[in-house]
Design a protein around this motif. Structure first.
Motif, PDB file in Angstrom:
ATOM      1  N   ASP A 271      10.690   9.574  -5.565  1.00  0.00           N
ATOM      2  CA  ASP A 271      11.097   8.176  -5.529  1.00  0.00           C
ATOM      3  C   ASP A 271      10.381   7.339  -4.480  1.00  0.00           C
ATOM      4  O   ASP A 271      10.734   6.195  -4.268  1.00  0.00           O
ATOM      5  CB  ASP A 271      12.607   8.066  -5.347  1.00  0.00           C
ATOM      6  N   ARG A 272       9.410   7.866  -3.808  1.00  0.00           N
ATOM      7  CA  ARG A 272       8.727   7.082  -2.798  1.00  0.00           C
ATOM      8  C   ARG A 272       7.231   7.369  -2.786  1.00  0.00           C
ATOM      9  O   ARG A 272       6.802   8.513  -2.923  1.00  0.00           O
ATOM     10  CB  ARG A 272       9.268   7.402  -1.395  1.00  0.00           C
ATOM     11  N   VAL A 273       6.443   6.302  -2.593  1.00  0.00           N
ATOM     12  CA  VAL A 273       5.009   6.426  -2.362  1.00  0.00           C
ATOM     13  C   VAL A 273       4.781   5.956  -0.939  1.00  0.00           C
ATOM     14  O   VAL A 273       5.228   4.878  -0.544  1.00  0.00           O
ATOM     15  CB  VAL A 273       4.198   5.580  -3.371  1.00  0.00           C
ATOM     16  N   LEU A 274       4.106   6.769  -0.145  1.00  0.00           N
ATOM     17  CA  LEU A 274       3.922   6.517   1.277  1.00  0.00           C
ATOM     18  C   LEU A 274       2.544   5.949   1.564  1.00  0.00           C
ATOM     19  O   LEU A 274       1.533   6.597   1.290  1.00  0.00           O
ATOM     20  CB  LEU A 274       4.118   7.826   2.055  1.00  0.00           C
ATOM     21  N   GLY A 275       2.499   4.750   2.116  1.00  0.00           N
ATOM     22  CA  GLY A 275       1.255   4.173   2.595  1.00  0.00           C
ATOM     23  C   GLY A 275       1.027   4.601   4.035  1.00  0.00           C
ATOM     24  O   GLY A 275       1.963   4.638   4.830  1.00  0.00           O
ATOM     25  N   VAL A 276      -0.210   4.932   4.368  1.00  0.00           N
ATOM     26  CA  VAL A 276      -0.545   5.408   5.710  1.00  0.00           C
ATOM     27  C   VAL A 276      -1.667   4.546   6.282  1.00  0.00           C
ATOM     28  O   VAL A 276      -2.743   4.448   5.687  1.00  0.00           O
ATOM     29  CB  VAL A 276      -0.997   6.888   5.681  1.00  0.00           C
ATOM     30  N   VAL A 277      -1.398   3.926   7.422  1.00  0.00           N
ATOM     31  CA  VAL A 277      -2.404   3.135   8.138  1.00  0.00           C
ATOM     32  C   VAL A 277      -2.732   3.874   9.422  1.00  0.00           C
ATOM     33  O   VAL A 277      -1.826   4.308  10.152  1.00  0.00           O
ATOM     34  CB  VAL A 277      -1.876   1.721   8.465  1.00  0.00           C
ATOM     35  N   GLY A 278      -3.999   4.039   9.704  1.00  0.00           N
ATOM     36  CA  GLY A 278      -4.421   4.720  10.924  1.00  0.00           C
ATOM     37  C   GLY A 278      -5.931   4.651  11.026  1.00  0.00           C
ATOM     38  O   GLY A 278      -6.576   3.823  10.386  1.00  0.00           O
TER      39      GLY A 278
ATOM     40  N   PRO B  74       0.087  15.323  -3.691  1.00  0.00           N
ATOM     41  CA  PRO B  74      -0.677  14.597  -2.667  1.00  0.00           C
ATOM     42  C   PRO B  74      -0.970  13.135  -3.009  1.00  0.00           C
ATOM     43  O   PRO B  74      -1.154  12.320  -2.121  1.00  0.00           O
ATOM     44  CB  PRO B  74      -1.972  15.411  -2.546  1.00  0.00           C
ATOM     45  N   SER B  75      -1.005  12.776  -4.296  1.00  0.00           N
ATOM     46  CA  SER B  75      -1.327  11.391  -4.650  1.00  0.00           C
ATOM     47  C   SER B  75      -0.230  10.419  -4.227  1.00  0.00           C
ATOM     48  O   SER B  75      -0.415   9.211  -4.300  1.00  0.00           O
ATOM     49  CB  SER B  75      -1.597  11.266  -6.149  1.00  0.00           C
ATOM     50  N   PHE B  76       0.910  10.933  -3.777  1.00  0.00           N
ATOM     51  CA  PHE B  76       1.955  10.043  -3.262  1.00  0.00           C
ATOM     52  C   PHE B  76       1.652   9.589  -1.845  1.00  0.00           C
ATOM     53  O   PHE B  76       2.394   8.816  -1.266  1.00  0.00           O
ATOM     54  CB  PHE B  76       3.326  10.725  -3.330  1.00  0.00           C
ATOM     55  N   VAL B  77       0.569  10.082  -1.266  1.00  0.00           N
ATOM     56  CA  VAL B  77       0.120   9.660   0.056  1.00  0.00           C
ATOM     57  C   VAL B  77      -1.070   8.727  -0.162  1.00  0.00           C
ATOM     58  O   VAL B  77      -2.079   9.119  -0.742  1.00  0.00           O
ATOM     59  CB  VAL B  77      -0.287  10.874   0.913  1.00  0.00           C
ATOM     60  N   VAL B  78      -0.920   7.479   0.282  1.00  0.00           N
ATOM     61  CA  VAL B  78      -1.925   6.453   0.024  1.00  0.00           C
ATOM     62  C   VAL B  78      -2.458   5.920   1.351  1.00  0.00           C
ATOM     63  O   VAL B  78      -1.840   5.054   1.975  1.00  0.00           O
ATOM     64  CB  VAL B  78      -1.317   5.296  -0.816  1.00  0.00           C
TER      65      VAL B  78
ATOM     66  N   VAL C  29       2.915   0.879  -2.654  1.00  0.00           N
ATOM     67  CA  VAL C  29       3.671   1.799  -1.802  1.00  0.00           C
ATOM     68  C   VAL C  29       5.079   1.281  -1.547  1.00  0.00           C
ATOM     69  O   VAL C  29       5.344   0.084  -1.643  1.00  0.00           O
ATOM     70  CB  VAL C  29       2.939   2.062  -0.461  1.00  0.00           C
ATOM     71  N   ASP C  30       5.960   2.229  -1.225  1.00  0.00           N
ATOM     72  CA  ASP C  30       7.362   1.905  -0.951  1.00  0.00           C
ATOM     73  C   ASP C  30       7.693   1.958   0.531  1.00  0.00           C
ATOM     74  O   ASP C  30       8.616   1.286   0.991  1.00  0.00           O
ATOM     75  CB  ASP C  30       8.271   2.905  -1.679  1.00  0.00           C
ATOM     76  N   VAL C  31       6.987   2.800   1.263  1.00  0.00           N
ATOM     77  CA  VAL C  31       7.224   3.027   2.686  1.00  0.00           C
ATOM     78  C   VAL C  31       5.865   2.973   3.374  1.00  0.00           C
ATOM     79  O   VAL C  31       4.861   3.418   2.803  1.00  0.00           O
ATOM     80  CB  VAL C  31       7.864   4.414   2.929  1.00  0.00           C
ATOM     81  N   LEU C  32       5.828   2.439   4.599  1.00  0.00           N
ATOM     82  CA  LEU C  32       4.563   2.343   5.319  1.00  0.00           C
ATOM     83  C   LEU C  32       4.671   3.060   6.656  1.00  0.00           C
ATOM     84  O   LEU C  32       5.599   2.826   7.433  1.00  0.00           O
ATOM     85  CB  LEU C  32       4.197   0.876   5.535  1.00  0.00           C
TER      86      LEU C  32
END
Length: 195
Positions: free
Chosen positions: A12-19, A54-58, A128-131
């Motif tokens: 139920d969640r796609v995670l966006g990752v900024v770094g 792994p594709s749920f990590v963006v 994404v749903d969560v950042l």
């Protein structure tokens, strides 16, 4: 619900990752120097291993021209989504970790890509749903961009303040510092981590 998780049962969640991806050179207290891919790639490895797929990590990362092909190949090998790698003309961030004893080190940052603008984040934000924002370099987002992001993004924002608490002296030497306007940084996030 947004993101591609809608089509996969039990997720139920796609995670966006900024770094920031960092090209590390580690000079141990004893032994030979080691060069490796560091920074946000450590977190991406862990997240890709824990995700239902792994594709749920963006990742949304700015990547210098001198490292773009290498970074894209490394992240693709993890199976994470590589559509939102933002090209930068500047050289990729490089960190030298020089251990002067088993528990003390000097950290020097050279090169470095500029912060992401909100406009560069927006295409991924629709997916994404969560950042998760990890301030690996300390300049992934400006305070102004983070405030605008908070107003426009409806999902939760988890931030690791990490290198926001490091200054950068001449020559790139990093040193601990208080975070100016820290209340504004913290108020722009739902969850804050400090190392």
């Amino acid at each position: 619900m947004t993101g591609t998780a809608d089509s996969v049962p039990g997720t139920d969640r796609v995670l966006g990752v900024v770094g920031t991806v960092v090209l590390d050179r580690i000079l141990p207290f004893e032994g030979k120097p080691v060069e490796s891919l560091g920074g946000i790639t450590h977190g991406l490895h862990a997240l890709a291993a824990l995700a239902p797929h792994p594709s749920f990590v963006v990742p949304v990362l700015k990547v210098g021209g001198d490292a773009r092909a290498f970074v894209r190949a490394e992240l693709a090998a993890l199976g994470v989504d590589t559509r939102f790698l933002v090209p930068a003309d500047q050289p990729q961030n490089r960190v030298e970790l020089h251990y002067t004893s088993p528990d003390r080190r000097r950290e020097t940052l050279t090169g470095g890509v500029p912060p992401l603008a909100l406009e560069e984040l927006e295409p991924a934000l629709r997916e994404v749903d969560v950042l998760y924002v990890n301030f690996v370099a300390g300049n992934e987002l400006t305070l102004s961009t983070l405030k605008r992001l908070r107003r426009s993004f409806r999902g939760p924002i988890y931030a690791d303040l990490h290198s926001l608490l490091l200054g950068r002296a001449r020559g790139g030497l990093r040193y601990p510092r208080p975070l100016p306007r820290w209340r504004e940084w913290v108020a722009s996030c739902d969850v804050v981590q400090c190392n």
